[in-house]
Motif scaffolding. Structure first.
Motif, PDB file in Angstrom:
ATOM      1  N   SER A 821      82.255 -10.281  96.962  1.00 41.34           N
ATOM      2  CA  SER A 821      81.896  -9.199  96.053  1.00 41.34           C
ATOM      3  C   SER A 821      82.442  -7.873  96.582  1.00 41.34           C
ATOM      4  O   SER A 821      82.301  -7.558  97.763  1.00 41.34           O
ATOM      5  CB  SER A 821      80.379  -9.111  95.897  1.00 41.34           C
ATOM      6  N   LEU A 823      81.591  -5.000  94.987  1.00 44.34           N
ATOM      7  CA  LEU A 823      80.764  -3.961  94.381  1.00 44.34           C
ATOM      8  C   LEU A 823      80.310  -2.931  95.407  1.00 44.34           C
ATOM      9  O   LEU A 823      80.409  -1.721  95.185  1.00 44.34           O
ATOM     10  CB  LEU A 823      79.554  -4.594  93.694  1.00 44.34           C
ATOM     11  N   LEU A 841      90.832  -4.270  86.920  1.00 46.22           N
ATOM     12  CA  LEU A 841      90.188  -4.769  88.131  1.00 46.22           C
ATOM     13  C   LEU A 841      90.004  -6.277  88.032  1.00 46.22           C
ATOM     14  O   LEU A 841      89.413  -6.783  87.075  1.00 46.22           O
ATOM     15  CB  LEU A 841      88.827  -4.098  88.332  1.00 46.22           C
ATOM     16  N   THR A 842      90.567  -6.973  89.014  1.00 47.45           N
ATOM     17  CA  THR A 842      90.325  -8.399  89.178  1.00 47.45           C
ATOM     18  C   THR A 842      89.534  -8.586  90.464  1.00 47.45           C
ATOM     19  O   THR A 842      90.032  -8.297  91.561  1.00 47.45           O
ATOM     20  CB  THR A 842      91.650  -9.181  89.263  1.00 47.45           C
ATOM     21  N   LYS A 844      85.222  -9.886  91.979  1.00 48.99           N
ATOM     22  CA  LYS A 844      83.812 -10.124  91.710  1.00 48.99           C
ATOM     23  C   LYS A 844      83.005  -8.841  91.867  1.00 48.99           C
ATOM     24  O   LYS A 844      83.134  -8.117  92.849  1.00 48.99           O
ATOM     25  CB  LYS A 844      83.282 -11.189  92.673  1.00 48.99           C
ATOM     26  N   LEU A 845      82.187  -8.543  90.847  1.00 45.77           N
ATOM     27  CA  LEU A 845      81.340  -7.347  90.886  1.00 45.77           C
ATOM     28  C   LEU A 845      79.868  -7.692  90.690  1.00 45.77           C
ATOM     29  O   LEU A 845      79.016  -7.397  91.512  1.00 45.77           O
ATOM     30  CB  LEU A 845      81.783  -6.349  89.810  1.00 45.77           C
ATOM     31  N   LEU A 848      78.632  -2.923  87.423  1.00 47.84           N
ATOM     32  CA  LEU A 848      79.685  -1.917  87.551  1.00 47.84           C
ATOM     33  C   LEU A 848      79.346  -0.881  88.625  1.00 47.84           C
ATOM     34  O   LEU A 848      78.186  -0.482  88.758  1.00 47.84           O
ATOM     35  CB  LEU A 848      79.887  -1.185  86.218  1.00 47.84           C
ATOM     36  N   LEU A 863      89.249  -6.181  82.723  1.00 42.40           N
ATOM     37  CA  LEU A 863      88.388  -6.801  83.729  1.00 42.40           C
ATOM     38  C   LEU A 863      88.652  -8.297  83.752  1.00 42.40           C
ATOM     39  O   LEU A 863      88.784  -8.936  82.700  1.00 42.40           O
ATOM     40  CB  LEU A 863      86.913  -6.528  83.425  1.00 42.40           C
ATOM     41  N   SER A 866      85.001 -10.527  86.933  1.00 45.29           N
ATOM     42  CA  SER A 866      84.035  -9.547  87.440  1.00 45.29           C
ATOM     43  C   SER A 866      82.587  -9.984  87.267  1.00 45.29           C
ATOM     44  O   SER A 866      81.681  -9.384  87.858  1.00 45.29           O
ATOM     45  CB  SER A 866      84.245  -8.200  86.748  1.00 45.29           C
ATOM     46  N   SER A 891      85.011 -12.569  83.243  1.00 48.38           N
ATOM     47  CA  SER A 891      84.647 -11.153  83.372  1.00 48.38           C
ATOM     48  C   SER A 891      83.221 -10.894  82.914  1.00 48.38           C
ATOM     49  O   SER A 891      82.628  -9.872  83.274  1.00 48.38           O
ATOM     50  CB  SER A 891      85.614 -10.291  82.542  1.00 48.38           C
TER      51      SER A 891
END
Length: 997
Positions: A821, A823, A841-842, A844-845, A848, A863, A866, A891
């Protein structure tokens, strides 16, 4: 077209003057000794340049100068090109190896050696004798050119006298007049457009309404306007109190000239017609009537107005309007009028004339025709006004018009011969739905005694020469050339440059602009980058309807275009005439007009590299080769003065062919895109003028260490994106296609503006180097998020937050997977990139980063993987300038995707791609009020389906792509049948497009 000669010649001279000024600025002893000689050459060329500018801006330029002026300008241009090439070679001297080695002392020494060489060339000191001979010859040619202008009376005044100062003296008819006399029975495909415009004219709208018909020259704008005013509904309207004369607004517009034209139209033309009838009856005609307008060019406006006496009252009313004598007739506001203003070329012309047509609240109408969208927008600036963009004829309508012109009947006269039909298809393809071209070529074929395949094929193959020499096609050529002549001074060379691309070639905006810059056609403007100025040039051609649009993106920006085949024939002809470009074509044909080739385009696979051209290629500045060519030409290593090398798609280009390009020391633009090249030459750094290096869709994985010397590089473009739809809206970056960056390679590339698809894994110091690129506007980085890379990566984003406008980040773990991640790290940014307009953005989030809600300028958001939740959709819905939202694979993680009311207010394009958990896609009422295109892909049918499409009031198209699920398509087709906007449903399966409704 003289403007083209002037534009090209003045540009060549201007470039040489800059280099001569650099020599004069040298303080070394040899430079001082040659100061007087160099100053003489510079002064002479500056005087020539001033004359060239006067030629370009003189009123006579519109009418055309005589052959003496053309030839003299071409000679000056060739001198300037030769001199610049010579100086470039000598300035380089031995400086290039020194520069590659980074030794400033050697570079200075090499420059001094050049000054000594120049001194020897001008007889001041020693030096190489061949150098001296070349430069003495150039000096003599410059002196002779100046004397020749005086000796042969080459001047503006002489050109005006010989040229007559106007088109009327040439004896040629205005090529647009055919629209006045075309019989309605001969027209094809005009009924629908005419009825639509008639409806606009007859609507119950008391305010003055302007209707603008805009489009490419030859599409039939004038004919359509005449048919509208001549329709029974308009002619039968009793409240229209005046007959509409056709007003031709020329490129050199003035109120007085327009008034004179109206008098001729309303007095002279009817009398000429009567005289012709009388002459046909043997009466000889009454020619005395023409004396009434003799000498009218010298009359004052008041005198012109007085000559309106005797004209029928309703026609005189229009004269009073146009002459701006509204106050003469106090009853003018009692009438409802309708007029046509044909072929308005500029907004200033409209501003000058519009005050002559008052809004008397009687439902009056003005129909304007123009080739320029900006002019149409200026004319139609009020809510009640309308713009109609005239379209090319369909294939069926084109064929009907073509055979009607040849055989007199649309169907019965069509040839039964399959071979003749095949040739006619080729001819119609070249005509591209242009009625003027179809009618002209049809008339030419109708005049041929033998209607055979061979005769028609000859016309098809030699259309360029037919346009030059055949009177039947002269009008077509003139109409197309009018658009070119109206171009501003600085755009003519840019448009002529389009001749290097073959028929039906899709010309992409970005590469074209970068080629113009490399050639020196783009002029610097305060506050704008060269790329921004070049893009404005491109937009001018779009606005003027001079190119056909191929791809328009979600923001309305034109990304690619084509040149109409007939227009291409015209500019190829002019390119040859002015030695702007040369061409190697089918069957080994060489289209070359001069012993020195300046720009070269090899267009056909039938051109053999074994051929030996007798022309010199050593002075070629642009070289382009079509993808179909099987072999690199034998002379390729001789192209040492190249500025632009475009090898895109040339599969014959390989590693072994590349070594010689390191000697092309003036090269500024190099495209190896979509070739089989895998390794760049070791000495690529010798190209220290290079501005664009395009290695996309190649096998190149790494730059050689000498690339660190590419200090002028502005655009480094790598990676391989596959286009998954015909609209190019869905793209996929191939894994491991990024360019691996090593320490020290981009450290000195301070001018970089675009750094696209670079891969950083083992050298975190590269982040620090990128962070120093304060001119960087576009950054696309594939980032392996191992712990040692996170800190320098975040420092990069912090340092470039104020400059980068397009940012793409692909974050992987050490094994190349997207499992970690990002994030927490992205959320910790001190200075997030809040000014970006495009963000991808590619990685893992889960949710946001907080700063995403502050991206007030972002218009495109992409995205992938994500794994966002529903709360993120509400955040994205509040981005006030978002126009395009792309939600790719993984995503979104929830099973319901609902777009809320009031959200995504400006979004025009939405892409939902294989959201694996998705069971329901719904659009609430009031969500996405401006959505025009919805692009979808599913691995399976969502359990609760797609709903709320009727709430998308501006929806134009639903597009499915990839592995299309037929049950989903069927339900969407059924749903949109009742949609008020009747959107179409299409499927794009690996670029095979199917329309479902």
């Amino acid at each position: 077209m003289e403007g083209a000669i002037v534009s090209l010649t003045e540009g060549a001279v201007r470039g040489l003057l800059r280099k001569l000024a650099g020599v004069l600025a040298q303080e070394s002893s040899p430079a001082q000794r040659v100061h007087g000689e160099v100053q003489y050459i510079k002064d002479e060329l500056e005087s020539m340049n001033a004359f060239l500018r006067s030629v370009s801006t003189s009123p006579e330029d519109a009418a055309g100068h005589d052959d003496q002026v053309r030839v003299w300008m071409k000679q000056v241009r060739e001198i300037a090109y030769d001199a610049e090439d010579c100086i470039d070679v000598f300035v380089r001297g031995r400086s290039h190896p020194a520069a590659a080695a980074g030794d400033e002392g050697r570079l200075v020494a090499s420059l001094r050696r050049f000054v000594r060489l120049l001194a020897g060339a001008l007889g001041v000191g020693g030096g190489d004798r061949s150098v001296a001979a070349q430069l003495r010859e150039l000096k003599a040619r410059a002196r002779d050119a100046g004397e020749r202008r005086t000796r042969y009376g080459v001047s503006l005044a002489a050109a005006a006298v010989r040229g007559g100062g106007g088109s009327s003296s040439s004896g040629r008819l205005d090529p647009r007049l055919h629209a006045l006399f075309t019989e309605e029975a001969q027209l094809v495909g005009i009924d629908g457009p005419r009825e639509e415009l008639v409806g606009w004219v007859m609507e119950e709208e008391p305010r003055l309404r302007v209707l603008a018909v805009v489009g490419f020259g030859g599409l039939g704008k004038t004919t359509l306007a005449r048919m509208v005013c001549g329709s029974p509904r308009v002619k039968g309207a009793a409240d229209f109190q005046c007959s509409p004369p056709l007003v031709v607004v020329s490129q050199t517009f003035s109120i007085t000239a327009l008034f004179q034209h109206l008098l001729r139209e309303l007095i002279q033309r009817p009398r000429k017609a009567m005289a012709a009838v009388a002459a046909a009856g043997g009466g000889g005609g009454d020619l005395v009537a023409y004396d009434a307008l003799q000498g009218m060019e010298r009359w004052e406006t008041a005198a012109l107005a007085s000559k309106a006496e005797g004209i029928p009252a309703r026609q005189k009313l229009i004269i009073l309007f146009v002459a701006e004598f509204v106050h003469i007739c106090g009853t003018i506001t009692l009438y409802r009028y309708i007029v046509i203003l044909d072929d308005i070329w500029s907004s200033s012309a409209w501003e000058s004339i519009k005050c002559a047509f008052p809004d008397n609240k009687k439902g009056s109408r003005i129909i304007v025709t123009t080739r320029n969208e900006d002019v149409a927008n200026t004319c139609c600036c009020r809510p009640q006004d309308r713009i109609y963009k005239i379209q090319r004829l369909s294939d069926a309508a084109s064929r009907e018009l073509f055979f009607k012109r040849i055989f007199g009947m649309a169907d019965a006269g069509a040839p039964d011969d399959d071979e003749l039909k095949q040739v006619s298809d080729s001819i119609l393809k070249k005509c591209g739905g242009l009625p003027l071209a179809i009618v002209s070529i049809g008339s030419l074929l109708a005049s041929k005694p033998n209607r055979s395949k061979e005769e028609w094929q000859k016309v098809c193959d030699n259309l360029g020469s037919e346009l030059e020499s055949n009177p039947t096609l002269e009008g077509t050529k003139q109409v197309l050339t009018l658009s070119y002549n109206d171009l501003p001074y600085h755009l003519k060379a840019c448009f002529l440059y389009l001749s290097i691309f073959p028929e039906n070639h899709v010309i992409k905006r970005g590469p074209l602009v970068r080629m113009w810059i490399a050639e020196g056609f783009v002029t610097q403007r305060h506050g704008l980058s060269m790329e921004q100025v070049g893009e404005r040039y491109f937009d001018e051609f779009v606005s003027r309807s001079m190119v056909h649009l191929v791809r328009i993106d979600w923001s309305g920006k034109v990304r690619s275009c084509k040149v109409h085949d007939i227009m291409l024939e015209v500019i190829v002809s002019k390119s040859l005439e002015e030695n702007f470009a040369s061409f190697f074509c089918d069957n080994g044909t060489e289209l070359v007009s001069h012993d020195k080739i300046r720009r070269l385009s090899i267009r056909s696979s039938s051109y053999s590299s074994a051929q030996r051209t007798s022309n010199s290629v050593a002075h070629v500045r642009t070289f382009r080769m079509s993808p179909s060519i099987d072999n690199i030409p034998f002379f390729f290593p001789q192209l040492r003065l190249l500025r632009v090398l475009d090898m895109q798609g040339s599969r014959c280009m390989s590693n072994k062919n590349l070594d010689c390009i390191c000697r092309f020391f003036q090269l500024k633009y190099l495209s190896l895109r979509n070739t089989s090249v895998s390794i760049l030459p070791r000495l690529i750094g010798n190209l220290n003028h290079l501005e664009t290096l395009d290695i996309r869709e190649t096998l190149i994985k790494k730059l050689p260490s000498s690339a660190a010397n590419l200090t002028c590089l502005k655009h480094l473009l790598a990676g391989h994106k596959e286009q998954l739809t015909r609209t190019s809206s869905v793209k996929f970056l191939r894994p491991s296609s990024g360019l691996k960056m090593s320490h020290g390679v981009i450290r000195n590339m301070a001018k970089l503006q675009s750094l696209v698809h670079v891969e950083i894994k083992e050298h975190p110091s590269v982040f620090q180097e990128i962070a120093l690129l304060q001119n960087l506007r576009k950054l696309s980085v594939l980032f392996y998020g191992i712990e040692v890379n996170w800190k320098p990566f975040l420092e990069l984003l912090n340092m470039l937050s104020g400059s980068v406008r397009s940012l793409s980040i692909d974050i992987f773990d050490a094994q190349g997977n997207i499992s970690i991640s990002s994030l927490e790290m992205l959320s910790s940014l001190v200075s997030p990139p809040i000014f970006i307009t495009s963000f991808s953005l590619t990685g893992k989030l889960g949710s946001l980063p907080p700063w995403v809600a502050s991206l007030r300028s972002v218009s495109r958001l992409t995205l992938r993987r994500s794994q966002l939740r529903a709360d993120a959709i509400h955040v994205l819905g509040g981005l006030q300038n978002l126009l395009c939202l792309k939600l790719y694979h993984k995503s979104y993680a929830d099973d319901r995707l609902v777009f809320p009311q009031g959200g995504f207010a400006r979004v025009k394009l939405l892409i939902d791609d294989n959201l694996v958990n998705l069971e329901k896609l719904h659009f609430n009422e009031g969500s996405m009020p401006n959505l025009e295109r919805l692009t979808l892909s599913f691995l399976r049918e969502p359990k609760d389906g797609i709903s709320g499409l009727n709430n998308l009031l501006k929806l134009k198209e639903v597009e499915f792509f990839g592995n299309i699920v037929s049950s989903v398509v069927s339900k969407v087709v059924s749903c949109v049948k009742d949609h008020p906007n009747h959107p179409r449903v299409v499927g794009d399966k690996w670029n095979i497009v199917t329309v479902y409704n």
